[in-house]
Write a protein that holds these residues in place. Structure first.
Motif, PDB file in Angstrom:
ATOM      1  N   UNK A   1       8.872  30.970  19.254  1.00 20.19           N
ATOM      2  CA  UNK A   1       8.166  30.979  17.967  1.00 20.19           C
ATOM      3  C   UNK A   1       8.145  29.578  17.367  1.00 20.19           C
ATOM      4  N   UNK A   2       9.291  28.896  17.400  1.00 21.76           N
ATOM      5  CA  UNK A   2       9.359  27.528  16.885  1.00 21.76           C
ATOM      6  C   UNK A   2       8.417  26.608  17.647  1.00 21.76           C
ATOM      7  N   UNK A   3       8.327  26.829  18.962  1.00 16.76           N
ATOM      8  CA  UNK A   3       7.456  26.007  19.796  1.00 16.76           C
ATOM      9  C   UNK A   3       5.997  26.206  19.393  1.00 16.76           C
ATOM     10  N   UNK A   4       5.622  27.462  19.164  1.00 24.54           N
ATOM     11  CA  UNK A   4       4.249  27.756  18.727  1.00 24.54           C
ATOM     12  C   UNK A   4       3.946  27.102  17.380  1.00 24.54           C
ATOM     13  N   UNK A   5       4.916  27.166  16.474  1.00 19.22           N
ATOM     14  CA  UNK A   5       4.715  26.573  15.149  1.00 19.22           C
ATOM     15  C   UNK A   5       4.616  25.053  15.230  1.00 19.22           C
ATOM     16  N   UNK A   6       5.443  24.450  16.095  1.00 18.24           N
ATOM     17  CA  UNK A   6       5.408  22.995  16.263  1.00 18.24           C
ATOM     18  C   UNK A   6       4.061  22.559  16.844  1.00 18.24           C
ATOM     19  N   UNK A   7       3.550  23.340  17.768  1.00 17.11           N
ATOM     20  CA  UNK A   7       2.259  23.033  18.374  1.00 17.11           C
ATOM     21  C   UNK A   7       1.147  23.104  17.330  1.00 17.11           C
ATOM     22  N   UNK A   8       1.213  24.121  16.473  1.00 14.18           N
ATOM     23  CA  UNK A   8       0.203  24.254  15.434  1.00 14.18           C
ATOM     24  C   UNK A   8       0.272  23.092  14.443  1.00 14.18           C
ATOM     25  N   UNK A   9       1.493  22.700  14.083  1.00 12.86           N
ATOM     26  CA  UNK A   9       1.674  21.567  13.175  1.00 12.86           C
ATOM     27  C   UNK A   9       1.097  20.288  13.781  1.00 12.86           C
ATOM     28  N   UNK A  10       1.335  20.093  15.080  1.00 12.35           N
ATOM     29  CA  UNK A  10       0.808  18.911  15.760  1.00 12.35           C
ATOM     30  C   UNK A  10      -0.717  18.927  15.785  1.00 12.35           C
ATOM     31  N   UNK A  11      -1.295  20.110  15.958  1.00 12.02           N
ATOM     32  CA  UNK A  11      -2.751  20.228  15.966  1.00 12.02           C
ATOM     33  C   UNK A  11      -3.329  19.903  14.589  1.00 12.02           C
ATOM     34  N   UNK A  12      -2.659  20.379  13.546  1.00 13.84           N
ATOM     35  CA  UNK A  12      -3.101  20.078  12.183  1.00 13.84           C
ATOM     36  C   UNK A  12      -3.050  18.573  11.941  1.00 13.84           C
ATOM     37  N   UNK A  13      -1.960  17.941  12.368  1.00 14.87           N
ATOM     38  CA  UNK A  13      -1.816  16.492  12.208  1.00 14.87           C
ATOM     39  C   UNK A  13      -2.910  15.753  12.977  1.00 14.87           C
ATOM     40  N   UNK A  14      -3.200  16.219  14.196  1.00 17.10           N
ATOM     41  CA  UNK A  14      -4.245  15.584  14.995  1.00 17.10           C
ATOM     42  C   UNK A  14      -5.604  15.697  14.301  1.00 17.10           C
ATOM     43  N   UNK A  15      -5.850  16.838  13.689  1.00 16.78           N
ATOM     44  CA  UNK A  15      -7.110  17.031  12.960  1.00 16.78           C
ATOM     45  C   UNK A  15      -7.189  16.089  11.769  1.00 16.78           C
ATOM     46  N   UNK A  16      -6.076  15.932  11.059  1.00 17.76           N
ATOM     47  CA  UNK A  16      -6.044  15.038   9.908  1.00 17.76           C
ATOM     48  C   UNK A  16      -6.341  13.595  10.320  1.00 17.76           C
ATOM     49  N   UNK A  17      -5.679  13.156  11.379  1.00 15.81           N
ATOM     50  CA  UNK A  17      -5.878  11.787  11.857  1.00 15.81           C
ATOM     51  C   UNK A  17      -7.325  11.574  12.295  1.00 15.81           C
ATOM     52  N   UNK A  18      -7.876  12.567  13.000  1.00 13.06           N
ATOM     53  CA  UNK A  18      -9.260  12.475  13.465  1.00 13.06           C
ATOM     54  C   UNK A  18     -10.227  12.444  12.281  1.00 13.06           C
TER      55      UNK A  18
END
Length: 265
Positions: free
Chosen positions: A93-110
């Protein structure tokens, strides 16, 4: 209560959002090996990039410390795998949440890369803020209490000679000014919540509000001490913070648009 001057107001933005940018590290380069497992150099470079974007220095000493931290983390991670902790449902579950957080960050940077803010937009924001803040700033004292009756009693006591400062230290609910006898920093009226700001601008120097002023925080008794011209920081001094402010508003609008189009059940 929250009171902000112009420089503080425009500094609120997405500094955290733009602190992390994409890192292009050498493909295949290795920082270290732990029990035969390679730690990629890109991992170290990503952390260094994020830290320097936040104003922290990049030095051989800091890189050495970060390298040691990453090695220690790898040692612990390997041991955790030996114990089968990577199969634990909570870990997944933590891994899934970390992946989602990273995706959100990637979207922000983009988003930031694709939406550069022009000087014209920044100057427009600067002028709007100048208009919002006005051309004066005020020095005042106040007492904040929970009821109108308490506030009326305080006004009566002050008129009879009791110092507002003494009452503020005894009764005020505003923890930020209570210990200073209700003293507020120099601030433009726009920094205050309404109708506090309106009441303040109607007072003459040395004058006390004749009636309690109600805000979402409670009931206020206000005394205006002094007024002076507001010194607005020059455009170039606040340009970077203005960019953060504009990006913040644009990004929030973009997210709201995505939310409005999403099918939520």
């Amino acid at each position: 209560m929250q009171f902000m001057k112009l420089a503080q107001l425009i500094s609120l933005g997405i500094s955290g959002l733009i602190a992390v940018t994409a890192v292009q590290a050498q493909s295949g380069s290795t920082m270290a090996k732990v029990n035969g497992v390679a730690i990629p150099q890109s991992r170290l470079e990503f952390i260094v990039k994020a830290r320097t974007a936040q104003g922290q220095p990049d030095s051989p000493e800091s890189r050495k410390a970060l390298r040691e931290d990453l090695i220690t983390e790898e040692v612990i991670a390997q041991e955790a795998k030996k114990q089968g902790l990577d199969k634990d449902p909570d870990f997944q579950t933590q891994l899934d949440m970390a992946r989602q957080t990273a995706l959100v960050r990637a979207y922000q940077v983009d988003y930031i890369k694709k939406h550069p803010v022009s000087d014209e937009e920044l100057r427009k924001e600067y002028e709007a803020l100048k208009t919002q803040m006005g051309d004066k700033e005020y020095k005042a004292h106040h007492v904040l209490v929970a009821t109108e009756e308490e506030a009326k009693d305080i006004i009566a006591r002050i008129k009879k000679g009791t110092k507002l400062e003494k009452i503020a230290e005894e009764k005020s609910l505003d923890t930020g000014s209570k210990s200073k006898g209700g003293e507020l920093d120099w601030s433009p009226a726009a920094s205050y919540v309404q109708p506090f700001a309106e009441a303040l601008t109607k007072l003459k120097e040395g004058q006390l509000t004749q009636q309690p002023v109600k805000t979402p925080f409670g009931w206020h008794v206000i005394r205006l001490d002094n007024v002076r011209p507001l010194k607005v920081p020059p455009f170039e001094e606040v340009k970077q913070n203005l960019a953060q402010r504009v990006l913040q508003k644009q990004f929030a609008s973009s997210v709201n648009d995505l939310r409005s189009k999403a099918k939520v059940e």
